[in-house]
Scaffold this motif. Structure first.
Motif, PDB file in Angstrom:
ATOM      1  N   LYS A  84       0.848  -1.186   0.000  1.00 30.96           N
ATOM      2  CA  LYS A  84       0.000   0.000   0.000  1.00 30.96           C
ATOM      3  C   LYS A  84       0.883   1.235   0.000  1.00 30.96           C
ATOM      4  O   LYS A  84       2.030   1.187   0.446  1.00 30.96           O
ATOM      5  N   TYR A  85       0.329   2.329  -0.498  1.00 33.76           N
ATOM      6  CA  TYR A  85       1.023   3.611  -0.481  1.00 33.76           C
ATOM      7  C   TYR A  85       0.152   4.626   0.222  1.00 33.76           C
ATOM      8  O   TYR A  85      -1.067   4.487   0.290  1.00 33.76           O
ATOM      9  N   ARG A  86       0.785   5.659   0.732  1.00 34.11           N
ATOM     10  CA  ARG A  86       0.059   6.800   1.299  1.00 34.11           C
ATOM     11  C   ARG A  86       0.794   8.065   0.877  1.00 34.11           C
ATOM     12  O   ARG A  86       1.993   8.035   0.585  1.00 34.11           O
ATOM     13  N   VAL A  87       0.053   9.155   0.839  1.00 39.01           N
ATOM     14  CA  VAL A  87       0.621  10.459   0.492  1.00 39.01           C
ATOM     15  C   VAL A  87       0.616  11.297   1.763  1.00 39.01           C
ATOM     16  O   VAL A  87      -0.412  11.458   2.413  1.00 39.01           O
TER      17      VAL A  87
ATOM     18  N   ILE B 157       2.608  18.667  -2.774  1.00 39.94           N
ATOM     19  CA  ILE B 157       2.457  20.025  -3.308  1.00 39.94           C
ATOM     20  C   ILE B 157       1.367  20.102  -4.376  1.00 39.94           C
ATOM     21  O   ILE B 157       1.153  21.144  -4.974  1.00 39.94           O
ATOM     22  N   GLY B 158       0.705  18.991  -4.631  1.00 37.80           N
ATOM     23  CA  GLY B 158      -0.412  18.982  -5.569  1.00 37.80           C
ATOM     24  C   GLY B 158      -0.032  19.103  -7.027  1.00 37.80           C
ATOM     25  O   GLY B 158      -0.819  19.604  -7.824  1.00 37.80           O
TER      26      GLY B 158
ATOM     27  N   GLU C 162      -0.630  11.096 -10.143  1.00 31.86           N
ATOM     28  CA  GLU C 162      -1.863  10.725 -10.826  1.00 31.86           C
ATOM     29  C   GLU C 162      -1.604  10.498 -12.313  1.00 31.86           C
ATOM     30  O   GLU C 162      -2.147   9.568 -12.907  1.00 31.86           O
ATOM     31  N   GLY C 163      -0.763  11.313 -12.884  1.00 34.19           N
ATOM     32  CA  GLY C 163      -0.423  11.148 -14.292  1.00 34.19           C
ATOM     33  C   GLY C 163       0.364   9.878 -14.562  1.00 34.19           C
ATOM     34  O   GLY C 163       0.235   9.278 -15.619  1.00 34.19           O
TER      35      GLY C 163
ATOM     36  N   HIS D 136      -4.909   9.772  -6.972  1.00 32.32           N
ATOM     37  CA  HIS D 136      -5.846  10.741  -7.530  1.00 32.32           C
ATOM     38  C   HIS D 136      -5.747  12.030  -6.727  1.00 32.32           C
ATOM     39  O   HIS D 136      -5.287  12.033  -5.593  1.00 32.32           O
ATOM     40  N   MET D 137      -6.194  13.100  -7.348  1.00 32.15           N
ATOM     41  CA  MET D 137      -6.192  14.399  -6.683  1.00 32.15           C
ATOM     42  C   MET D 137      -7.528  14.570  -5.965  1.00 32.15           C
ATOM     43  O   MET D 137      -8.583  14.257  -6.514  1.00 32.15           O
TER      44      MET D 137
END
Length: 61
Positions: free
Chosen positions: A2-5, A10-11, A16-17, A24-25
């Protein structure tokens, strides 16, 4: 895996790209990761997103 942000995001949207199946944003303009285990077919792209994050905001959870 799993990953977390974290709060360093910094958005920029690069994650996401790179791996839209995992990142996702959100409405606040920062990234979030799915809560589920990353599908095996997406592991390489998720790792690439982590390594490419300019803020170092993506962590393995």
């Amino acid at each position: 895996m799993k990953y977390r942000v974290n709060d360093a995001c910094i958005g920029c949207g690069l994650c996401e790209g790179t791996c839209p199946a995992v990142f996702h944003m959100n409405d606040a303009g920062t990234a979030e990761a799915i809560e589920e285990e990353v599908p095996e077919s997406e592991l390489a792209a998720a790792k690439e997103a982590q390594e490419g994050c300019p803020a170092g905001a993506i962590e393995e959870a």
